[in-house]
Write an enzyme that holds these catalytic residues in place. Structure first.
Site, PDB file in Angstrom:
ATOM      1  N   GLN A   1       0.802  -1.227   0.000  1.00  0.00           N
ATOM      2  CA  GLN A   1       0.000   0.000   0.000  1.00  0.00           C
ATOM      3  C   GLN A   1       0.835   1.278   0.000  1.00  0.00           C
ATOM      4  O   GLN A   1       0.332   2.326  -0.381  1.00  0.00           O
ATOM      5  CB  GLN A   1      -0.961   0.001   1.191  1.00  0.00           C
ATOM      6  CG  GLN A   1      -1.986  -1.130   1.097  1.00  0.00           C
ATOM      7  CD  GLN A   1      -2.970  -1.129   2.244  1.00  0.00           C
ATOM      8  OE1 GLN A   1      -2.715  -1.719   3.285  1.00  0.00           O
ATOM      9  NE2 GLN A   1      -4.105  -0.470   2.077  1.00  0.00           N
TER      10      GLN A   1
ATOM     11  N   HIS B   1      -1.599  -5.017 -12.899  1.00  0.00           N
ATOM     12  CA  HIS B   1      -1.057  -4.901 -14.254  1.00  0.00           C
ATOM     13  C   HIS B   1      -1.899  -5.650 -15.285  1.00  0.00           C
ATOM     14  O   HIS B   1      -2.048  -5.204 -16.413  1.00  0.00           O
ATOM     15  CB  HIS B   1       0.391  -5.417 -14.298  1.00  0.00           C
ATOM     16  CG  HIS B   1       1.315  -4.597 -13.452  1.00  0.00           C
ATOM     17  ND1 HIS B   1       2.572  -5.033 -13.077  1.00  0.00           N
ATOM     18  CD2 HIS B   1       1.179  -3.369 -12.893  1.00  0.00           C
ATOM     19  CE1 HIS B   1       3.161  -4.109 -12.326  1.00  0.00           C
ATOM     20  NE2 HIS B   1       2.330  -3.095 -12.204  1.00  0.00           N
TER      21      HIS B   1
ATOM     22  N   ASP C   1       2.431   0.581  -7.921  1.00  0.00           N
ATOM     23  CA  ASP C   1       3.756   0.644  -8.572  1.00  0.00           C
ATOM     24  C   ASP C   1       4.645   1.692  -7.896  1.00  0.00           C
ATOM     25  O   ASP C   1       5.836   1.461  -7.695  1.00  0.00           O
ATOM     26  CB  ASP C   1       3.622   1.014 -10.055  1.00  0.00           C
ATOM     27  CG  ASP C   1       3.119  -0.151 -10.905  1.00  0.00           C
ATOM     28  OD1 ASP C   1       2.860  -1.241 -10.348  1.00  0.00           O
ATOM     29  OD2 ASP C   1       2.995   0.034 -12.132  1.00  0.00           O
TER      30      ASP C   1
ATOM     31  N   ARG D   1       3.966   0.009  13.091  1.00  0.00           N
ATOM     32  CA  ARG D   1       3.634  -1.288  12.511  1.00  0.00           C
ATOM     33  C   ARG D   1       3.721  -1.162  10.986  1.00  0.00           C
ATOM     34  O   ARG D   1       2.996  -0.376  10.374  1.00  0.00           O
ATOM     35  CB  ARG D   1       2.215  -1.704  12.928  1.00  0.00           C
ATOM     36  CG  ARG D   1       1.767  -2.960  12.206  1.00  0.00           C
ATOM     37  CD  ARG D   1       0.350  -3.389  12.562  1.00  0.00           C
ATOM     38  NE  ARG D   1       0.041  -4.588  11.805  1.00  0.00           N
ATOM     39  CZ  ARG D   1      -1.042  -4.770  11.054  1.00  0.00           C
ATOM     40  NH1 ARG D   1      -1.981  -3.836  10.974  1.00  0.00           N
ATOM     41  NH2 ARG D   1      -1.217  -5.890  10.382  1.00  0.00           N
TER      42      ARG D   1
ATOM     43  N   HIS E   1       1.186  -9.135   4.622  1.00  0.00           N
ATOM     44  CA  HIS E   1       0.001  -8.272   4.491  1.00  0.00           C
ATOM     45  C   HIS E   1      -0.446  -8.321   3.024  1.00  0.00           C
ATOM     46  O   HIS E   1      -0.407  -7.324   2.314  1.00  0.00           O
ATOM     47  CB  HIS E   1       0.325  -6.849   4.974  1.00  0.00           C
ATOM     48  CG  HIS E   1      -0.880  -6.010   5.295  1.00  0.00           C
ATOM     49  ND1 HIS E   1      -1.062  -5.396   6.520  1.00  0.00           N
ATOM     50  CD2 HIS E   1      -1.962  -5.671   4.557  1.00  0.00           C
ATOM     51  CE1 HIS E   1      -2.190  -4.711   6.513  1.00  0.00           C
ATOM     52  NE2 HIS E   1      -2.767  -4.853   5.330  1.00  0.00           N
TER      53      HIS E   1
ATOM     54  N   ASN F   1      -1.693 -10.643   8.472  1.00  0.00           N
ATOM     55  CA  ASN F   1      -2.707  -9.621   8.644  1.00  0.00           C
ATOM     56  C   ASN F   1      -4.042 -10.076   8.072  1.00  0.00           C
ATOM     57  O   ASN F   1      -4.131 -10.417   6.887  1.00  0.00           O
ATOM     58  CB  ASN F   1      -2.324  -8.321   7.930  1.00  0.00           C
ATOM     59  CG  ASN F   1      -3.407  -7.268   8.095  1.00  0.00           C
ATOM     60  OD1 ASN F   1      -3.637  -6.796   9.205  1.00  0.00           O
ATOM     61  ND2 ASN F   1      -4.105  -6.930   7.020  1.00  0.00           N
ATOM     62  N   GLU F   2      -5.069 -10.068   8.913  1.00  0.00           N
ATOM     63  CA  GLU F   2      -6.449 -10.310   8.484  1.00  0.00           C
ATOM     64  C   GLU F   2      -6.601 -11.489   7.537  1.00  0.00           C
ATOM     65  O   GLU F   2      -7.058 -11.324   6.398  1.00  0.00           O
ATOM     66  CB  GLU F   2      -7.039  -9.054   7.826  1.00  0.00           C
ATOM     67  CG  GLU F   2      -7.215  -7.905   8.768  1.00  0.00           C
ATOM     68  CD  GLU F   2      -8.093  -6.787   8.199  1.00  0.00           C
ATOM     69  OE1 GLU F   2      -8.573  -6.915   7.059  1.00  0.00           O
ATOM     70  OE2 GLU F   2      -8.318  -5.806   8.908  1.00  0.00           O
TER      71      GLU F   2
ATOM     72  N   ASN G   1      -7.789  -5.884  14.583  1.00  0.00           N
ATOM     73  CA  ASN G   1      -8.140  -4.715  13.777  1.00  0.00           C
ATOM     74  C   ASN G   1      -9.625  -4.453  13.925  1.00  0.00           C
ATOM     75  O   ASN G   1     -10.444  -5.298  13.536  1.00  0.00           O
ATOM     76  CB  ASN G   1      -7.875  -4.970  12.283  1.00  0.00           C
ATOM     77  CG  ASN G   1      -6.402  -5.246  11.967  1.00  0.00           C
ATOM     78  OD1 ASN G   1      -5.533  -5.108  12.830  1.00  0.00           O
ATOM     79  ND2 ASN G   1      -6.128  -5.629  10.743  1.00  0.00           N
TER      80      ASN G   1
ATOM     81  N   TYR H   1     -12.842  -1.940  12.945  1.00  0.00           N
ATOM     82  CA  TYR H   1     -13.345  -0.838  12.130  1.00  0.00           C
ATOM     83  C   TYR H   1     -14.824  -0.539  12.350  1.00  0.00           C
ATOM     84  O   TYR H   1     -15.225   0.607  12.436  1.00  0.00           O
ATOM     85  CB  TYR H   1     -13.130  -1.117  10.633  1.00  0.00           C
ATOM     86  CG  TYR H   1     -11.688  -0.971  10.210  1.00  0.00           C
ATOM     87  CD1 TYR H   1     -11.176   0.276   9.847  1.00  0.00           C
ATOM     88  CD2 TYR H   1     -10.829  -2.064  10.177  1.00  0.00           C
ATOM     89  CE1 TYR H   1      -9.856   0.427   9.468  1.00  0.00           C
ATOM     90  CE2 TYR H   1      -9.496  -1.916   9.795  1.00  0.00           C
ATOM     91  CZ  TYR H   1      -9.018  -0.672   9.448  1.00  0.00           C
ATOM     92  OH  TYR H   1      -7.706  -0.524   9.072  1.00  0.00           O
TER      93      TYR H   1
ATOM     94  N   GLU I   1      -4.975  -2.236  14.099  1.00  0.00           N
ATOM     95  CA  GLU I   1      -5.557  -1.257  13.175  1.00  0.00           C
ATOM     96  C   GLU I   1      -6.872  -0.728  13.718  1.00  0.00           C
ATOM     97  O   GLU I   1      -7.630  -1.467  14.352  1.00  0.00           O
ATOM     98  CB  GLU I   1      -5.864  -1.860  11.786  1.00  0.00           C
ATOM     99  CG  GLU I   1      -4.671  -2.150  10.949  1.00  0.00           C
ATOM    100  CD  GLU I   1      -5.026  -2.742   9.578  1.00  0.00           C
ATOM    101  OE1 GLU I   1      -6.129  -2.466   9.057  1.00  0.00           O
ATOM    102  OE2 GLU I   1      -4.202  -3.496   9.056  1.00  0.00           O
TER     103      GLU I   1
HETATM  104  C1  PNW Z   1      -7.937  -3.615   6.400  1.00  0.00           C
HETATM  105  N1  PNW Z   1     -14.150  -5.116   5.022  1.00  0.00           N
HETATM  106  O1  PNW Z   1      -8.695  -4.180   5.375  1.00  0.00           O
HETATM  107  C2  PNW Z   1      -6.501  -3.840   5.958  1.00  0.00           C
HETATM  108  O2  PNW Z   1      -5.706  -4.509   6.905  1.00  0.00           O
HETATM  109  C3  PNW Z   1      -5.816  -2.630   5.422  1.00  0.00           C
HETATM  110  O3  PNW Z   1      -4.775  -3.015   4.547  1.00  0.00           O
HETATM  111  C4  PNW Z   1      -6.840  -1.728   4.760  1.00  0.00           C
HETATM  112  O4  PNW Z   1      -6.237  -0.645   4.095  1.00  0.00           O
HETATM  113  C5  PNW Z   1      -7.790  -1.248   5.843  1.00  0.00           C
HETATM  114  O5  PNW Z   1      -8.334  -2.308   6.595  1.00  0.00           O
HETATM  115  C6  PNW Z   1      -8.937  -0.402   5.313  1.00  0.00           C
HETATM  116  O6  PNW Z   1      -9.729  -1.126   4.410  1.00  0.00           O
HETATM  117  C7  PNW Z   1     -10.059  -4.350   5.372  1.00  0.00           C
HETATM  118  O7  PNW Z   1     -14.691  -5.054   3.934  1.00  0.00           O
HETATM  119  C8  PNW Z   1     -10.674  -4.404   4.126  1.00  0.00           C
HETATM  120  O8  PNW Z   1     -14.825  -5.407   6.039  1.00  0.00           O
HETATM  121  C9  PNW Z   1     -12.011  -4.656   4.021  1.00  0.00           C
HETATM  122  C10 PNW Z   1     -12.761  -4.861   5.155  1.00  0.00           C
HETATM  123  C11 PNW Z   1     -12.167  -4.814   6.411  1.00  0.00           C
HETATM  124  C12 PNW Z   1     -10.803  -4.548   6.512  1.00  0.00           C
END
Ligand code: PNW
Length: 478
Positions: free
Chosen positions: A26, A46, A59, A84, A129, A173-174, A315, A317, A382
Site C-alpha cells: 500500500q 497490471h 507501482d 507497525r 500483508h 494480517n487479516e 483490527n 473498524y 488497526e
Molecule cells: C484492512 N471489510 O482491510 C486492511 O488490513 C488494510 O490493509 C486496509 O487498508 C484497511 O483495513 C482499510 O480497508 C479491510 O470489507 C478491508 O470489512 C475490508 C474490510 C475490512 C478490513
C-alpha cells in the site's frame, strides 16, 4: 467493572504503546526496484486493472521505498512509540523460496528498522500483508498446504536478519479478509472464484503456517532474541437484531470469521469451534460433497497449534446487525453461517461502503475476546476511518477520539488486557480495489507530485496531542 475516576478513564496506562500502521504494497512502490520479485498485487493491477476502481496500482504509491526517512520523521513528530509496517515477501525472496535472498531488500528494511530505533520507535513487523510472491500463487497460493512450510522458511530469513532488533512480530494480517480473495473473480488478489472451498483451504494453511512459524521461533530464536509473536485478526462486532438473534450473532462471531482463526490458536481446546465443524460438515453433505469442505486437523496439529501466541493482534473498524436466516450462494461461508447481516442505516458512514461508525461495538468486541480466550494481551493493530481526502478531517478526528474512549473504558472499567494501539494509517495509501479514491491517512500524500510530499491532517495533530499527553483532551470528553 472496576471503580475508576474520570481522569484515569481518559488516560493511557503506563507501558501502553501508541503508534501508527501501514503495509508494504500500500505504501512502498518500487515494485520492480533492485531485484524485487513480482507479487499477486503486481499481477492483478497490471493484468486486470479494471478490478481497481480508478485503475491505479501500487507501482509507486507513497514511494516509501525511497522516502522512508520521511515516514519515520512523521512518526517521530507525532510522539509515536511503535510503527507497525509489513515486509514485502517478494522484495526479500523474489521467487518466494529461501534459496535466493535479495540483499537490496534486506538492506531496505535494515535501514528502516535502524532509523526507527535511532528515533526511539519500536518496529512491529507484519510478515504477510497480502502480497504473496507470484511464483507461490502459480503453485495454487494459500489453498496449497505446502505454503505452510514455505512461510516458515520465509519467516526464518526474517528472524535471522532482523530478529536481533525486531521484538514484535505479526505472522499474518487479516486472514479473514484474504481468504475471501479466493471467493470471487472480482475480489482482491489473486481474485479466484471458489467460495466455500478455497477460503477454508486458505484458512487451514494459514493456521498451520502461523503455528509452524511460532514453534520454529521457539526452537531456534526465542531464547536469544526474546521477541513476541501474534497474528492480526479482524471481525466486525455483531449486534443481534432481537433477543431471538443472539445465537445467530454467536454463530457469526465464533462460526464465521474470527474464531476460524482464533479458536485453534487462542482457545483451551484448540481446533475449529464445534459449531463450525458441525455446520460445514452437515451442509457439505446436504450439498452432495463426499468430503467436507472444511479441512480437518489431526490431534497432533491441534496440540501443535494451540497456544502459539504471545498476544492477539486485533483490527477494529465497524459493526453489523445479525439475524437468523440463510443468505448467500451454495456453497459459501456466508450460507454456512446461517445468519443474515446488514448495517443500521442510522449509523454514520465513511467513504468505504462497509465502514459505518460504531464505537460502542469496539468495547463490546474487546470484552467478547477477553471472555472467550481468558483475557489474553490484545494489541490493537488497526483502527481508522476513510474519507475522500482533505486536511480538515473532522470526522476522522471524531472517529479516533470516540474509539479511543471506548477502548479506555474496556481497559479501565472492564479490565480487558489491551497493551497497544496503532492507528490505520500513518499516510494516505493504495486502498486495494478502491485505489486512491478512499483515504485512510492521518497524513495527506500528494500522489501527483513525484516527490510524494506528506502533510499532517487535523487528525494527525489531535493524535500527536493525545500521544504526547497520553490522555484524551478535555474538549473531546463529555
Ligand atoms: C484492512 N471489510 O482491510 C486492511 O488490513 C488494510 O490493509 C486496509 O487498508 C484497511 O483495513 C482499510 O480497508 C479491510 O470489507 C478491508 O470489512 C475490508 C474490510 C475490512 C478490513
Amino acid at each position: 467493572g472496576a471503580d475508576v475516576d474520570n481522569e484515569t478513564l481518559v488516560t493511557f496506562p503506563d507501558g501502553f504503546l501508541l503508534g501508527a500502521a501501514t503495509a508494504s504494497y500500500q505504501i512502498e512502490g518500487g515494485w520492480d526496484a533492485d531485484g524485487k520479485g513480482v507479487n499477486i498485487w503486481d499481477t492483478l493491477t497490471h493484468e486486470r486493472p479494471h478490478l481497481v476502481v480508478d485503475q491505479s496500482s501500487g507501482d509507486v504509491a507513497d514511494d516509501s521505498y525511497h522516502h522512508y526517512t520521511e515516514d519515520v520523521k512523521l512518526l517521530k513528530d507525532m510522539g509515536a512509540q511503535v510503527y507497525r509496517f509489513s515486509i514485502s515477501w517478494a522484495r526479500i525472496l523474489p521467487d518466494g523460496h529461501d534459496n535466493k535472498v535479495n540483499q537490496a531488500g534486506i538492506d531496505y528494511y535494515n535501514n528502516l528498522i535502524n532509523l526507527l530505533l535511532d528515533n526511539g520507535i519500536q518496529p512491529m513487523v507484519t510478515m504477510y500483508h497480502w502480497d504473496l510472491p507470484q511464483k507461490l500463487q502459480d503453485l495454487g497460493g494459500w489453498p496449497n498446504r505446502v505454503l505452510a512450510t514455505y512461510s516458515e522458511n520465509y519467516a526464518r530469513v526474517l528472524f535471522k536478519n532482523f530478529g536481533d532488533r525486531v521484538k514484535l512480530w505479526l505472522t499474518f494480517n487479516e486472514p479473514l479478509t484474504f481468504m475471501d480473495a479466493y471467493t470471487s473473480d472480482t475480489g482482491m488478489a489473486p481474485s479466484i472464484n471458489a467460495p466455500g472451498i478455497a477460503d477454508y483451504l486458505t484458512a487451514h494453511t494459514v493456521i498451520l503456517a502461523h503455528a509452524n512459524i511460532y514453534r520454529m521461533y521457539e526452537r531456534e530464536f526465542k531464547e536469544q532474541q526474546q521477541g513476541k509473536i501474534g497474528i492480526a485478526l479482524n471481525i466486525h462486532w455483531c449486534e443481534p437484531v432481537s433477543s431471538g438473534d443472539v445465537a445467530a450473532c454467536d454463530r457469526y462471531l465464533p462460526g464465521r470469521p474470527l474464531e476460524i482463526f482464533a479458536h485453534p490458536i487462542f482457545s483451551e481446546e484448540g481446533d475449529y469451534p464445534s459449531v463450525v465443524k458441525e455446520r460445514v460438515d452437515a451442509i457439505s453433505a446436504e450439498e452432495g460433497f463426499t468430503t467436507s469442505r472444511l479441512p480437518k486437523f489431526t490431534s497432533e496439529e491441534v496440540n501443535f497449534t494451540k497456544g502459539t501466541y504471545d498476544f492477539l493482534g486485533y483490527n477494529y473498524y465497524t459493526a453489523v446487525m445479525g439475524q437468523e436466516g440463510v443468505e448467500g450462494e451454495s456453497p459459501s461461508r456466508t450460507r454456512d453461517s446461517g445468519m443474515i447481516q446488514f448495517q443500521d442505516p442510522n449509523w454514520p458512514g465513511s467513504a468505504s461502503s462497509w465502514l459505518k461508525v460504531v464505537p460502542w461495538g469496539f468495547r463490546k468486541l474487546l470484552n467478547w475476546i477477553a471472555n472467550q480466550y481468558g483475557n489474553p494481551p490484545i494489541f490493537i493493530t488497526e483502527n481508522g476511518f476513510s474519507d475522500y481526502g482533505g486536511l480538515n478531517d473532522t470526522n476522522r478526528v471524531l472517529y479516533y477520539t470516540e474509539h479511543l474512549k471506548e477502548m479506555l473504558k474496556a481497559i479501565h472499567i472492564d479490565e480487558v488486557n489491551v497493551i497497544g494501539y496503532t492507528a490505520w494509517s500513518l499516510v494516505d495509501n493504495f486502498e486495494w480495489l478502491r485505489g486512491y479514491t478512499e483515504r485512510y491517512g492521518i497524513h495527506e500524500v500528494n500522489f501527483i507530485d513525484p516527490s510524494r510530499p506528506r502533510t499532517p491532517k487535523e487528525s494527525a495533530k489531535v493524535l500527536t496531542e493525545i500521544y504526547q499527553t497520553r490522555k484524551i483532551p478535555d474538549r473531546f470528553v463529555d
